[in-house]
Design an enzyme around this catalytic site. Structure first.
Site, PDB file in Angstrom:
ATOM      1  N   ARG A  96    -110.467 -90.824  65.914  1.00 17.20           N
ATOM      2  CA  ARG A  96    -110.920 -90.233  64.655  1.00 17.20           C
ATOM      3  C   ARG A  96    -110.649 -88.744  64.644  1.00 17.20           C
ATOM      4  O   ARG A  96    -110.783 -88.084  65.675  1.00 17.20           O
ATOM      5  CB  ARG A  96    -112.424 -90.472  64.458  1.00 17.20           C
ATOM      6  N   VAL A  97    -110.275 -88.249  63.470  1.00 14.96           N
ATOM      7  CA  VAL A  97    -110.011 -86.817  63.317  1.00 14.96           C
ATOM      8  C   VAL A  97    -111.348 -86.090  63.202  1.00 14.96           C
ATOM      9  O   VAL A  97    -112.228 -86.512  62.463  1.00 14.96           O
ATOM     10  CB  VAL A  97    -109.176 -86.576  62.032  1.00 14.96           C
ATOM     11  N   ASN A 112    -107.577 -82.337  73.742  1.00 16.55           N
ATOM     12  CA  ASN A 112    -107.108 -83.694  73.450  1.00 16.55           C
ATOM     13  C   ASN A 112    -105.827 -83.946  74.236  1.00 16.55           C
ATOM     14  O   ASN A 112    -105.128 -82.998  74.613  1.00 16.55           O
ATOM     15  CB  ASN A 112    -106.813 -83.819  71.949  1.00 16.55           C
ATOM     16  N   HIS A 114    -102.178 -86.136  73.900  1.00 14.58           N
ATOM     17  CA  HIS A 114    -101.366 -86.853  72.912  1.00 14.58           C
ATOM     18  C   HIS A 114    -100.112 -87.380  73.614  1.00 14.58           C
ATOM     19  O   HIS A 114     -99.476 -86.656  74.387  1.00 14.58           O
ATOM     20  CB  HIS A 114    -100.982 -85.903  71.777  1.00 14.58           C
ATOM     21  N   ASP A 146    -107.749 -78.111  66.848  1.00 12.08           N
ATOM     22  CA  ASP A 146    -108.139 -77.314  65.688  1.00 12.08           C
ATOM     23  C   ASP A 146    -108.165 -78.233  64.473  1.00 12.08           C
ATOM     24  O   ASP A 146    -108.151 -79.458  64.622  1.00 12.08           O
ATOM     25  CB  ASP A 146    -107.212 -76.092  65.517  1.00 12.08           C
ATOM     26  N   GLY A 148    -105.974 -79.051  62.353  1.00 15.89           N
ATOM     27  CA  GLY A 148    -104.773 -79.855  62.096  1.00 15.89           C
ATOM     28  C   GLY A 148    -104.782 -81.135  62.925  1.00 15.89           C
ATOM     29  O   GLY A 148    -105.625 -81.324  63.804  1.00 15.89           O
ATOM     30  N   VAL A 149    -103.827 -82.022  62.653  1.00 16.81           N
ATOM     31  CA  VAL A 149    -103.721 -83.256  63.435  1.00 16.81           C
ATOM     32  C   VAL A 149    -102.733 -83.016  64.575  1.00 16.81           C
ATOM     33  O   VAL A 149    -101.567 -82.716  64.333  1.00 16.81           O
ATOM     34  CB  VAL A 149    -103.257 -84.436  62.544  1.00 16.81           C
ATOM     35  N   ASP A 150    -103.210 -83.116  65.814  1.00 17.98           N
ATOM     36  CA  ASP A 150    -102.374 -82.906  67.006  1.00 17.98           C
ATOM     37  C   ASP A 150    -101.655 -81.554  66.944  1.00 17.98           C
ATOM     38  O   ASP A 150    -100.467 -81.447  67.245  1.00 17.98           O
ATOM     39  CB  ASP A 150    -101.342 -84.047  67.149  1.00 17.98           C
ATOM     40  N   HIS A 176     -98.407 -93.060  80.136  1.00 19.84           N
ATOM     41  CA  HIS A 176     -99.779 -93.109  80.660  1.00 19.84           C
ATOM     42  C   HIS A 176     -99.836 -92.547  82.084  1.00 19.84           C
ATOM     43  O   HIS A 176    -100.749 -91.805  82.431  1.00 19.84           O
ATOM     44  CB  HIS A 176    -100.318 -94.538  80.662  1.00 19.84           C
TER      45      HIS A 176
HETATM   46  C1  GRF Z   1    -103.661 -92.115  75.408  1.00 17.98           C
HETATM   47  O1  GRF Z   1    -102.349 -92.587  75.361  1.00 17.98           O
HETATM   48  C2  GRF Z   1    -103.770 -90.772  74.741  1.00 17.98           C
HETATM   49  O2  GRF Z   1    -102.579 -90.045  74.787  1.00 17.98           O
HETATM   50  C3  GRF Z   1    -104.095 -91.116  73.322  1.00 17.98           C
HETATM   51  O3  GRF Z   1    -104.908 -92.260  73.413  1.00 17.98           O
HETATM   52  C4  GRF Z   1    -104.596 -92.980  74.593  1.00 17.98           C
HETATM   53  C5  GRF Z   1    -105.892 -93.258  75.295  1.00 17.98           C
HETATM   54  O4  GRF Z   1    -105.765 -94.172  76.333  1.00 17.98           O
HETATM   55  N1  GRF Z   1    -104.736 -89.997  72.686  1.00 17.98           N
HETATM   56  P1  GRF Z   1    -106.972 -94.416  77.324  1.00 17.98           P
HETATM   57  O5  GRF Z   1    -108.144 -94.924  76.511  1.00 17.98           O
HETATM   58  O6  GRF Z   1    -107.272 -93.102  77.993  1.00 17.98           O
HETATM   59  O7  GRF Z   1    -106.486 -95.447  78.288  1.00 17.98           O
END
Ligand code: GRF
Length: 206
Positions: A96-97, A112, A114, A146, A148-150, A176
């Site tokens: 969620r944003v 965060n 990404h 902030d 913005g999104v990502d 991952h």
């Molecule tokens: C990750 O790939 C992260 O980059 C994104 O959500 C995913 C979360 O995976 N924001 P997890 O729940 O930490 O396994």
């Protein structure tokens, strides 16, 4: 003795990034403790991971919207994080944003991760966007949050090559792996007070 740096972790999914951070804390690589783990999904893996580790973990209903918290929910999230006296909010797959009042309550203290090299491929399924676009290198980004999104200042990035025979799943699996290395390193540096921000540029003291 200084009070241990406290993390508030928010996630909606399986919680593998949270587990990597918790493992790094156990291994003494991050000088911090988890104050609370919150999720908008009652059965989220991240909550089970936290409970297995005997950490405070709570499902907090997100309210009536699909992609953000409603006003009451936002107030409940802020209150829970303040009650847990957290120094840093770690978003670990929170879908969620975050908006105004939440951002104001923890300004400059939300991070965060990404699954792409921002600013390329913000938004959903970033690994698939990268694969479909045809880039040869992608990766992951840890950034401050902030409005913005990502979009906030970038703390760290780790690259992952895109292979000719990659599928979205195989690429995501390697991203991952990179996330689980990068996120603990960034959180550790923030907890040590080694990270400063000037405009959009984030500097590491060491
Ligand atoms: C990750 O790939 C992260 O980059 C994104 O959500 C995913 C979360 O995976 N924001 P997890 O729940 O930490 O396994």
């Amino acid at each position: 003795m200084n009070k241990l740096f406290r993390l508030g972790v928010l996630g909606s999914g399986k919680g593998s990034n949270f587990a990597a951070i918790a493992d790094a804390i156990d291994a003494g690589e991050i000088s911090a403790q988890v104050g609370v783990v919150l999720s908008d999904i009652e059965g989220a893996g991240i909550l089970s991971h936290a409970r297995e580790r005997e950490m405070a973990a709570q499902f907090l209903p997100p309210g009536k919207f699909r992609t953000k918290l409603d006003e009451d929910a936002e107030r409940n999230y802020v209150a829970a994080l303040q009650a847990a006296k957290v120094d840093l909010i770690v978003l670990a797959g929170f879908m969620r944003v975050l908006k105004g009042d939440f951002l104001r309550a923890f300004e400059g203290r939300i991070v965060n991760i990404h699954p792409s090299l921002l600013p390329s491929f913000p938004g959903l399924e970033a690994w698939k966007q990268a694969l479909d676009y045809g880039v040869k290198v992608t990766g992951c980004t840890v950034h401050f949050v902030d409005a913005g999104v990502d979009a906030g200042p970038i703390i760290g990035q780790q690259t992952v090559p895109v292979l000719d025979n990659d599928t979205p799943e195989s690429l995501l699996q390697r991203i991952h792996g990179a996330e689980h290395e990068l996120y603990p390193k960034c959180v550790a540096a923030i907890a040590r007070g080694e990270i400063s921000v000037v405009g959009r540029r984030v500097k590491w003291a060491k």
